[in-house]
Design a protein around this motif. Structure first.
Motif, PDB file in Angstrom:
ATOM      1  N   GLN A  19      47.970  51.493  35.624  1.00 18.45           N
ATOM      2  CA  GLN A  19      49.103  51.374  36.534  1.00 18.45           C
ATOM      3  C   GLN A  19      50.453  51.621  35.866  1.00 18.45           C
ATOM      4  O   GLN A  19      51.376  52.095  36.506  1.00 18.45           O
ATOM      5  CB  GLN A  19      49.097  49.992  37.166  1.00 18.45           C
TER       6      GLN A  19
ATOM      7  N   MET B   6      41.434  55.087  36.600  1.00 17.92           N
ATOM      8  CA  MET B   6      41.719  53.661  36.462  1.00 17.92           C
ATOM      9  C   MET B   6      41.526  53.186  35.028  1.00 17.92           C
ATOM     10  O   MET B   6      42.209  52.296  34.560  1.00 17.92           O
ATOM     11  CB  MET B   6      40.842  52.845  37.407  1.00 17.92           C
ATOM     12  N   CYS B   7      40.552  53.818  34.341  1.00 17.07           N
ATOM     13  CA  CYS B   7      40.263  53.420  32.960  1.00 17.07           C
ATOM     14  C   CYS B   7      41.381  53.818  32.012  1.00 17.07           C
ATOM     15  O   CYS B   7      41.899  52.996  31.284  1.00 17.07           O
ATOM     16  CB  CYS B   7      38.974  54.092  32.498  1.00 17.07           C
TER      17      CYS B   7
ATOM     18  N   GLU C  62      37.621  56.512  38.930  1.00 12.44           N
ATOM     19  CA  GLU C  62      37.204  55.525  37.923  1.00 12.44           C
ATOM     20  C   GLU C  62      37.762  55.896  36.553  1.00 12.44           C
ATOM     21  O   GLU C  62      38.215  55.036  35.799  1.00 12.44           O
ATOM     22  CB  GLU C  62      35.676  55.424  37.884  1.00 12.44           C
TER      23      GLU C  62
ATOM     24  N   CYS D  39      36.601  51.355  28.291  1.00  9.10           N
ATOM     25  CA  CYS D  39      36.133  52.273  29.322  1.00  9.10           C
ATOM     26  C   CYS D  39      34.982  53.148  28.839  1.00  9.10           C
ATOM     27  O   CYS D  39      34.122  53.526  29.619  1.00  9.10           O
ATOM     28  CB  CYS D  39      37.283  53.148  29.793  1.00  9.10           C
ATOM     29  N   ALA D  40      34.959  53.489  27.575  1.00  7.46           N
ATOM     30  CA  ALA D  40      33.883  54.342  27.064  1.00  7.46           C
ATOM     31  C   ALA D  40      32.600  53.533  27.034  1.00  7.46           C
ATOM     32  O   ALA D  40      32.566  52.446  26.472  1.00  7.46           O
ATOM     33  CB  ALA D  40      34.238  54.846  25.677  1.00  7.46           C
ATOM     34  N   LYS D  41      31.558  54.049  27.704  1.00 10.49           N
ATOM     35  CA  LYS D  41      30.290  53.300  27.753  1.00 10.49           C
ATOM     36  C   LYS D  41      29.270  54.017  26.900  1.00 10.49           C
ATOM     37  O   LYS D  41      29.296  55.196  26.764  1.00 10.49           O
ATOM     38  CB  LYS D  41      29.800  53.193  29.198  1.00 10.49           C
TER      39      LYS D  41
ATOM     40  N   ALA E 241      45.333  47.625  40.020  1.00  9.82           N
ATOM     41  CA  ALA E 241      45.424  47.446  38.571  1.00  9.82           C
ATOM     42  C   ALA E 241      44.292  48.176  37.867  1.00  9.82           C
ATOM     43  O   ALA E 241      43.283  48.516  38.472  1.00  9.82           O
ATOM     44  CB  ALA E 241      45.375  45.974  38.225  1.00  9.82           C
ATOM     45  N   GLY E 242      44.446  48.397  36.592  1.00  9.44           N
ATOM     46  CA  GLY E 242      43.412  49.083  35.821  1.00  9.44           C
ATOM     47  C   GLY E 242      42.425  48.109  35.221  1.00  9.44           C
ATOM     48  O   GLY E 242      42.431  46.928  35.519  1.00  9.44           O
ATOM     49  N   HIS E 243      41.552  48.640  34.362  1.00  6.48           N
ATOM     50  CA  HIS E 243      40.565  47.802  33.683  1.00  6.48           C
ATOM     51  C   HIS E 243      41.189  47.146  32.464  1.00  6.48           C
ATOM     52  O   HIS E 243      42.096  47.686  31.867  1.00  6.48           O
ATOM     53  CB  HIS E 243      39.427  48.667  33.131  1.00  6.48           C
TER      54      HIS E 243
ATOM     55  N   LYS F  64      33.544  48.363  42.750  1.00  7.13           N
ATOM     56  CA  LYS F  64      32.513  48.552  41.715  1.00  7.13           C
ATOM     57  C   LYS F  64      32.816  47.678  40.495  1.00  7.13           C
ATOM     58  O   LYS F  64      31.953  46.965  40.004  1.00  7.13           O
ATOM     59  CB  LYS F  64      32.453  50.036  41.324  1.00  7.13           C
ATOM     60  N   THR F  65      34.060  47.711  40.023  1.00  5.86           N
ATOM     61  CA  THR F  65      34.442  46.905  38.868  1.00  5.86           C
ATOM     62  C   THR F  65      34.273  45.419  39.171  1.00  5.86           C
ATOM     63  O   THR F  65      33.750  44.660  38.366  1.00  5.86           O
ATOM     64  CB  THR F  65      35.915  47.183  38.478  1.00  5.86           C
TER      65      THR F  65
ATOM     66  N   SER G 272      36.378  52.154  43.679  1.00  4.36           N
ATOM     67  CA  SER G 272      36.375  51.921  42.227  1.00  4.36           C
ATOM     68  C   SER G 272      36.597  50.448  41.941  1.00  4.36           C
ATOM     69  O   SER G 272      35.970  49.858  41.065  1.00  4.36           O
ATOM     70  CB  SER G 272      37.487  52.710  41.534  1.00  4.36           C
ATOM     71  N   SER G 273      37.526  49.876  42.686  1.00  2.00           N
ATOM     72  CA  SER G 273      37.887  48.487  42.484  1.00  2.00           C
ATOM     73  C   SER G 273      36.716  47.567  42.834  1.00  2.00           C
ATOM     74  O   SER G 273      36.419  46.612  42.118  1.00  2.00           O
ATOM     75  CB  SER G 273      39.105  48.193  43.362  1.00  2.00           C
TER      76      SER G 273
END
Lengths: 110, 149
Positions: A87, A82-83, A79, B147-149, B141-143, B128-129, B125-126
């Motif tokens: 890619q 990915m963040c 995770e 990302c920082a929560k 692909a990414g987000h 979950k998103t 991960s995918s």
């Protein structure tokens, strides 16, 4: 909460804990005894590290009879990957990583 | 029981939605790349199939207890004897769902083990998103969001 990213970073910020993850990466489903074998750490210290790794969801355990088996769970690391890596950078980073590895190997040979 | 890999993720959603995310091709194609197709009844076949109808993974439904437990056999159609087993466990914990994916029973010398070790963390991960943001995203692909929560 269990998914807390801070827990993942804290759990990874310790060489002994990363060594335990490395062990599981090489052979998954180890018992506490197997994880302690040829480790300089005491059984108590390993147990303490495993509690933190489990809380960060980096290690998952399954009971088998009286034993508890430990499995590496790379999903939280993925995770993070990915963040912040995504890619587009991946190919260039892989090239750098390969270069670093080959330089390291050359070092060992000399 | 012999499971060579166990993957866990915690998702802010319901068990029913996780079950649908695994079993409904409308959903799987959005975060897993391809369609998961079956009637999900014990003894039925299932397949992970591209939109062009090319099966990537095939198997049988071995256990099916919606929305909590699904056990599938798993093989590349080009190498059907190299069969392994996947178990999905979906448990509600307070306002979250814990999903365990266990992949094991690999045949000796299986080439599948290494492939799935790389694949599952990305799929989880995918998923979950996808479930938490409702956003369709390519598996690899990414987000887009912070990302920082």
């Amino acid at each position: 909460m269990v998914t807390d990213e801070d827990k993942v970073f804290k759990a990874l910020a310790d060489a002994s804990r990363r060594q335990l993850l490395d062990k599981l990466r090489k052979k998954n489903g180890l018992t506490l005894g197997e994880l302690c074998a040829d480790h300089a750490m005491s059984r108590q210290a390993v147990t303490k590290h495993l509690v933190l790794l489990e809380a960060a969801n980096l290690v998952v355990t399954v009971k088998q009879g009286r034993e508890k088996l430990h499995y590496l769970n790379p999903v939280p690391i993925n995770e993070i990957y990915m963040c912040w890596i995504g890619q587009f950078e991946q190919k260039r980073l892989q090239a750098l990583h390969n270069l670093k590895q080959s330089l390291k190997e050359n070092d060992h040979e000399q | 029981m012999s499971n060579d890999y166990i993957y866990t993720t915690y998702i802010k959603t319901t068990a029913e939605k996780v079950w649908a995310a695994i079993t409904n091709p409308e959903f799987t194609r959005q975060y897993w790349g391809h369609d998961n197709v079956s009637d999900w009844k014990v003894g039925s076949t299932w397949q992970h199939v591209t939109s062009e109808g090319q099966a990537r993974i095939v198997g049988q439904v071995l256990e099916s207890v919606p929305p909590n437990r699904l056990v599938l056999s798993w093989a590349n159609p080009a190498n059907p004897t190299d069969e392994s087993r996947v178990t999905f466990e979906i448990d509600t914990i307070e306002d979250m769902v814990r999903m365990n994916v266990m992949h094991g029973n690999f045949k000796a010398g299986s080439s599948m083990a290494e492939a799935v070790a790389k694949g599952w963390p990305r799929v989880l991960s995918s998923m979950k998103t996808f479930l938490e943001t409702g956003k369709a995203l390519d598996t690899w692909a990414g987000h887009d969001s912070d990302c920082a929560k």
